[in-house]
Scaffold this active site. Structure first.
Site, PDB file in Angstrom:
ATOM      1  N   ALA A 128      10.610 -44.228  -9.960  1.00  0.00           N
ATOM      2  CA  ALA A 128      11.784 -44.929 -10.342  1.00  0.00           C
ATOM      3  C   ALA A 128      11.932 -46.359 -10.906  1.00  0.00           C
ATOM      4  CB  ALA A 128      12.769 -44.859  -9.400  1.00  0.00           C
ATOM      5  N   CYS A 186       0.076   1.043   7.584  1.00  0.00           N
ATOM      6  CA  CYS A 186      -0.468   1.236   6.315  1.00  0.00           C
ATOM      7  C   CYS A 186      -2.152   1.943   6.389  1.00  0.00           C
ATOM      8  CB  CYS A 186      -0.516   0.108   5.548  1.00  0.00           C
ATOM      9  SG  CYS A 186       1.026  -0.422   4.945  1.00  0.00           S
ATOM     10  N   TRP A 231      15.406 -39.511 -16.131  1.00  0.00           N
ATOM     11  CA  TRP A 231      14.246 -38.502 -15.485  1.00  0.00           C
ATOM     12  C   TRP A 231      13.188 -39.038 -16.158  1.00  0.00           C
ATOM     13  CZ3 TRP A 231      16.118 -34.831 -12.820  1.00  0.00           C
ATOM     14  CH2 TRP A 231      17.350 -34.005 -12.897  1.00  0.00           C
ATOM     15  N   SER A 283      16.013 -42.962 -11.488  1.00  0.00           N
ATOM     16  CA  SER A 283      14.797 -41.958 -11.799  1.00  0.00           C
ATOM     17  C   SER A 283      14.887 -40.707 -12.745  1.00  0.00           C
ATOM     18  CB  SER A 283      14.669 -41.514 -10.555  1.00  0.00           C
ATOM     19  OG  SER A 283      15.553 -40.795  -9.692  1.00  0.00           O
ATOM     20  N   GLU A 287       0.778  -1.073  -0.109  1.00  0.00           N
ATOM     21  CA  GLU A 287       0.091   0.075  -0.085  1.00  0.00           C
ATOM     22  C   GLU A 287       0.756   1.213   0.080  1.00  0.00           C
ATOM     23  OE1 GLU A 287      -1.976  -2.898   3.184  1.00  0.00           O
ATOM     24  OE2 GLU A 287       0.154  -2.462   2.020  1.00  0.00           O
ATOM     25  N   GLY A 345      11.565 -38.616  -1.015  1.00  0.00           N
ATOM     26  CA  GLY A 345      10.999 -39.591  -1.761  1.00  0.00           C
ATOM     27  C   GLY A 345       9.830 -40.107  -1.257  1.00  0.00           C
ATOM     28  N   ASP A 375      20.675 -40.171  -4.034  1.00  0.00           N
ATOM     29  CA  ASP A 375      20.658 -39.290  -5.109  1.00  0.00           C
ATOM     30  C   ASP A 375      21.602 -38.181  -5.207  1.00  0.00           C
ATOM     31  OD1 ASP A 375      19.052 -41.205  -6.069  1.00  0.00           O
ATOM     32  OD2 ASP A 375      17.177 -40.085  -6.048  1.00  0.00           O
TER      33      ASP A 375
END
Length: 341
Positions: free
Chosen positions: A179, A102, A187, A185, A71, A270, A217
């Protein structure tokens, strides 16, 4: 009425048109507010538009770090007399060392009207901002705007639930695998879906991955979109062990109640982490990226959530959005408020 004479709009029709315009402008303010997520933390990302005769005179979004407020930005260097302020959240009524309230700025602005998309759940402001503006002779309307409520989901979660708004992301094959059986996994989904995931990371304050996924991973969980690399969220791992360098440990899903400076939390895997958050009823939104592939015999997307009957699974989610991302499909689900996730 003479033939060919146009009937003037009736009061009920004028109210309907006005209400439609209010919702349209509030939706625009909510889209504007998205620019402030998550940089506005610890404050909510608010959007404000000053409109006169259908023309936008000024706009504002909460600044990085929470100041200046939307504002204040919109009202700076503009003649607002006779105009309407559309703002996604009730203007604050408490004075801070970082700036004035405000509500006081708005009350002294000369605006003809203020339209709010959501009342502020903060007890320091709740209702007081509206009262102060009305005391300044300005009309105030509080409109139920779904877009404004959605744009402030993280702020509402912190104020009403004492925790961040939680989004669970899953990228699966058509048969629900994340996976191959051996663990490969990368892609499952294509480049467009992965880019969308990075954009969602950039809108999050923090991100969580399960300990098993981190060990298997070594995911980076950063933002790799050009120009947004600095928006990578803070990284957490769901584990009872000590966190590795560059990570923070989250020992249980319930520990997110200690994340007082996090409004938006992204859970990215996961299967164990997904099941843990779902079992705890701590998922507010589900992003399901589905690739047009069938794996068969692969690793499931979600572990055991403790369901004993199919009836317990129904009524928990509602589909809110779908989109095509290259060859993949995104489905967005919201948790039904009447039923824990």
């Amino acid at each position: 009425m003479a033939p060919g004479t146009r009937r003037p709009p009736q009061p009920s029709e004028r109210r309907s048109v006005s209400a439609t315009n209010d919702l349209r402008w509030l939706a625009a303010a909510a889209r504007l507010a998205a620019r402030g997520v998550p940089l506005s933390r610890p404050n909510p990302a608010v959007g404000a538009l000053i409109v006169h005769d259908g023309r936008v005179l000024a706009r504002g979004v909460t600044g990085a770090g929470g100041r200046p407020h939307a504002e204040a930005i919109a009202l700076a260097d503009v003649d607002a007399h006779g105009a309407t302020l559309y703002v996604t959240l009730e203007p604050c009524a408490h004075v801070s060392a970082r700036g004035p309230a405000c509500a006081d700025l708005v009350a002294a602005s000369g605006l003809a009207r203020v339209v709010l998309g959501m009342a502020d759940p903060d007890p320091r402001t709740a209702g007081a901002g509206i009262a102060r503006i009305r005391a300044g002779g300005i009309a105030v309307d509080l409109v139920d705007s779904p877009e404004c409520n959605a744009s402030l989901a993280g702020y509402q979660a912190q104020r009403t639930l004492g925790r961040p708004h939680v989004t669970l992301k899953l990228a699966t094959s058509l048969d629900g695998c994340i996976a191959l059986a051996g663990g490969e996994s990368q892609w499952i989904t294509g480049a467009e879906a992965r880019a969308h995931t990075h954009a969602m990371r950039a809108r999050s304050d923090a991100i969580v991955v399960g300990g098993a996924t981190l060990r298997a991973d070594s995911p980076r969980l950063d933002v790799r979109l050009p120009g947004l690399e600095a928006r990578s969220p803070r990284r957490y791992v769901l584990t009872r062990r000590a966190a590795p360098v560059g990570w923070q440990a989250l020992h249980t899903p319930q520990a997110i109640h200690t994340m007082t400076d996090v409004q938006y939390l992204f859970v990215e895997g996961g299967a164990g982490a997904a099941a843990a958050f779902l079992s705890a009823g701590l998922v507010d939104r589900l992003l399901l990226y589905r690739a047009p592939i069938i794996i068969g015999g692969g690793r499931g997307a979600i572990g055991d959530t403790g369901l004993s009957t199919l009836a317990m699974a129904h009524g928990k989610w509602r589909l809110s959005e779908t989109a095509r991302l290259g060859n993949d499909t995104l489905e967005v689900y919201e948790a039904n408020p009447c039923s824990p996730a």
